[in-house]
Design a protein around this motif. Structure first.
Motif, short mmCIF file in Angstrom:
data_model
loop_
_atom_site.label_atom_id
_atom_site.label_comp_id
_atom_site.label_asym_id
_atom_site.label_seq_id
_atom_site.Cartn_x
_atom_site.Cartn_y
_atom_site.Cartn_z
N ALA A 147 0.81 -1.22 0.00
CA ALA A 147 0.00 0.00 0.00
C ALA A 147 0.84 1.28 0.00
CB ALA A 147 -0.94 0.01 1.20
N PHE A 148 1.93 1.31 0.80
CA PHE A 148 2.67 2.56 0.94
C PHE A 148 3.38 2.98 -0.35
CE2 PHE A 148 6.37 5.13 2.27
CZ PHE A 148 5.66 6.20 2.82
N PRO A 149 4.11 2.09 -1.04
CA PRO A 149 4.71 2.50 -2.32
C PRO A 149 3.64 2.93 -3.33
CG PRO A 149 5.73 0.48 -1.54
CD PRO A 149 4.53 0.72 -0.67
N ALA A 150 2.50 2.23 -3.33
CA ALA A 150 1.41 2.59 -4.24
C ALA A 150 0.87 3.98 -3.87
CB ALA A 150 0.29 1.56 -4.15
N PHE A 151 0.74 4.22 -2.58
CA PHE A 151 0.28 5.53 -2.10
C PHE A 151 1.22 6.64 -2.57
CE2 PHE A 151 1.29 8.60 1.31
CZ PHE A 151 0.13 9.38 1.26
N LEU A 152 2.52 6.40 -2.49
CA LEU A 152 3.49 7.41 -2.93
C LEU A 152 3.34 7.72 -4.42
CD1 LEU A 152 6.80 6.49 -1.04
CD2 LEU A 152 5.26 8.41 -0.61
N VAL A 153 3.15 6.69 -5.23
CA VAL A 153 2.97 6.90 -6.66
C VAL A 153 1.73 7.75 -6.91
CG1 VAL A 153 2.45 5.79 -8.88
CG2 VAL A 153 4.13 4.76 -7.34
N ILE A 154 0.64 7.39 -6.25
CA ILE A 154 -0.64 8.06 -6.46
C ILE A 154 -0.58 9.54 -6.09
CG2 ILE A 154 -3.04 8.18 -5.66
CD1 ILE A 154 -2.90 5.07 -5.40
N VAL A 155 0.04 9.86 -4.94
CA VAL A 155 0.04 11.26 -4.51
C VAL A 155 1.16 12.08 -5.16
CG1 VAL A 155 -1.05 10.74 -2.30
CG2 VAL A 155 1.45 10.80 -2.43
N MET A 156 2.28 11.42 -5.44
CA MET A 156 3.43 12.19 -5.95
C MET A 156 3.31 12.53 -7.43
SD MET A 156 5.16 12.89 -3.36
CE MET A 156 6.71 13.53 -3.98
N ILE A 157 2.58 11.75 -8.21
CA ILE A 157 2.41 12.09 -9.63
C ILE A 157 1.74 13.46 -9.78
CG2 ILE A 157 1.14 11.52 -11.74
CD1 ILE A 157 1.86 8.62 -11.33
N PRO A 158 0.57 13.68 -9.16
CA PRO A 158 -0.04 15.01 -9.31
C PRO A 158 0.67 16.10 -8.52
CG PRO A 158 -1.40 13.64 -7.89
CD PRO A 158 -0.33 12.76 -8.45
N LEU A 159 1.21 15.78 -7.33
CA LEU A 159 1.82 16.81 -6.49
C LEU A 159 3.16 17.29 -7.04
CD1 LEU A 159 0.98 15.59 -2.87
CD2 LEU A 159 -0.14 17.36 -4.22
N THR A 160 3.90 16.43 -7.72
CA THR A 160 5.16 16.87 -8.35
C THR A 160 4.93 17.34 -9.78
OG1 THR A 160 5.67 14.63 -9.13
CG2 THR A 160 6.52 15.25 -6.95
N TYR A 161 3.70 17.14 -10.27
CA TYR A 161 3.35 17.45 -11.66
C TYR A 161 4.27 16.71 -12.62
CZ TYR A 161 0.20 20.47 -14.32
OH TYR A 161 -0.84 20.95 -15.10
N SER A 162 4.64 15.49 -12.21
CA SER A 162 5.56 14.70 -13.01
C SER A 162 5.25 13.22 -12.84
CB SER A 162 7.02 14.97 -12.59
OG SER A 162 7.89 14.04 -13.18
N ILE A 163 4.85 12.56 -13.91
CA ILE A 163 4.55 11.13 -13.85
C ILE A 163 5.81 10.33 -13.55
CG2 ILE A 163 3.74 9.17 -15.22
CD1 ILE A 163 1.92 11.16 -16.72
N VAL A 164 6.93 10.76 -14.13
CA VAL A 164 8.20 10.05 -13.90
C VAL A 164 8.61 10.10 -12.44
CG1 VAL A 164 10.67 10.07 -14.40
CG2 VAL A 164 9.03 10.40 -16.26
#
Length: 429
Positions: free
Chosen positions: A368-385
């Motif tokens: 769950a935690f790595p998945a959570f990081l992907v989900i929140v960090m893509i929009p918050l960093t404005y970067s999918i990579v």
């Protein structure tokens, strides 16, 4: 025609395939305006983006028709176009010509995956929770872009983002269009997104956002497209951001297409023998997209509409592709489509992609935690990579911390190290 596509063997006929092709086209034609608008944010002229989208859709459909004889819709995909524009160009600092070079290289890498057993190896190497979280994160990102284009979300110096001005004509038009689009979508009206674009443009005209008097009714102009066609610039091929972008695009292409093809070709169509051939056709189309001037193509979820309508062979795809070509005659109108008519579609597509979250095991925190990081960090960093990187770097850590290293493959370690190295190199640079 019957012999080429073996219509009798597939239990279909020309009439059924044509109807299925029409159904497929009207379910996906919205992509012309939406994709061109997103490419415009990368610096590609709007008219050039429309033409590139049309040509890449035509060729993508022809490839899957003749190589796989499958009734798939192959067009520039939502999500991957956001990766192209807002990450490769926006975050990694490449211009659109350099980004098109990235697409070509990604296509070459994708072909290496599709034509070998690498697709199986790569799929097994990536944990399911991370695959699903990438789709969810991209979905939220697309919705966020839609909210920005609608004016509902604006920049704020204190809170970074804030609610927009509800009295703004763009915001009011966007809200009305969103309500109409939701109604059409939930009522499952055929061609719902196309109808919403047309009605949304008319609503925007009432609010003074669109001026029909400015519509150019002249013949199709390829003046802007000449600057984009075969304009890929490989000048930064030795730079880290170039290969970071290529690697990320390949990851998204492989996961998205394998997942979609499994549900469409194996599931709905019940023709698993066409799966591998379809993946090969899509991989070839990626290189062509880079040459034509657009982000990569994928097999879309709207393919289900054509299959449900009776499409069973590549003839369905050919009909869809030719209809895309005919849409160039509506270029003057497509150019008038405002953000207020596009934004609702982006928001709804983002919501649809969010449904993948149910496939993540939130009872296991190491998943769950790595998945959570992907989900929140893509929009918050404005970067999918960058969002993907946070998830892939954290995944082996949480597994090692809980003595579950047996759940990690060598491929997972390699991918995680590559993402970590990219962060470190960017920090040093």
């Amino acid at each position: 025609m019957r012999g080429v596509f073996r219509l009798k063997q597939h239990g279909t006929n020309i009439k059924k395939e044509v109807i299925a092709g029409l159904t497929s086209f009207f379910s996906i034609v919205y992509i012309i305006a939406v994709n061109a608008k997103i490419l415009q944010d990368a610096g590609i002229p709007l008219e050039a983006g429309i033409i590139a989208t049309v040509f890449s859709s035509l060729i993508g459909c022809l490839l899957v028709a003749f190589i796989a004889n499958a009734p798939l819709i192959i067009v520039p995909g939502m999500g991957i176009n956001a990766l192209f524009t807002y990450t490769v160009v926006g975050s990694l600092g490449l211009n659109y010509k350099e980004a098109l070079a990235v697409v070509i290289i990604s296509g070459i890498l994708f072909i290496m995956v599709a034509f070998t057993k690498l697709s199986v190896i790569l799929t097994k190497a990536i944990p399911n929770s991370l695959k699903e979280s990438i789709s969810v994160g991209i979905g939220i990102f697309i919705a966020f872009i839609g909210l920005q284009k609608s004016g509902l979300i604006i920049g704020n110096s204190t809170n970074f983002v804030a609610l927009g001005h509800l009295s703004s004509p763009v915001v009011l038009a966007s809200i009305i269009n969103l309500i109409m689009t939701l109604f059409l979508f939930l009522k499952k009206v055929p061609g719902n997104f196309l109808i919403s674009i047309i009605s949304g443009t008319i609503v925007s005209w009432f609010f003074g956002i669109v001026h029909f008097s400015a519509m150019d009714t002249g013949f199709i102009s390829f003046h802007d497209y000449q600057k984009v066609f075969v304009s890929a610039d490989f000048g930064k091929i030795t730079a880290i951001p170039f290969w970071t972008a290529a690697f990320s695009i390949v990851l998204v292409l492989v996961f998205e297409n394998i997942g979609l093809l499994h549900s469409q070709v194996n599931g709905m169509l019940e023709a698993p023998e066409k799966n591998g051939k379809s993946l090969k056709a899509i991989s070839i189309s990626t290189i062509i997209c880079g040459l034509l001037g657009t982000s990569p193509s994928v097999s879309t979820v709207e393919t289900a509409a054509g299959i449900t309508a009776g499409g069973k062979t590549g003839l369905t795809s050919i009909v869809t592709g030719l209809l895309f070509l005919s849409s160039l005659f509506f270029l003057p109108f497509i150019k008038l489509v405002p953000n207020a008519a596009i934004a609702p579609i982006l928001i709804i597509i983002g919501g649809l992609m969010l449904t993948n979250v149910v496939n993540i095991d939130f009872n296991d925190f190491t998943e769950a935690f790595p998945a959570f990081l992907v989900i929140v960090m893509i929009p918050l960093t404005y970067s999918i990579v960058d969002g993907i990187a946070f998830g892939f770097i954290s995944y082996p850590l949480v597994k090692l911390f809980t003595n579950r290293k047996h759940q990690l493959s060598i491929s997972t370690y390699i991918i995680s190290i590559l993402f970590l190295a990219n962060f470190l190199l960017n920090a040093i640079g």
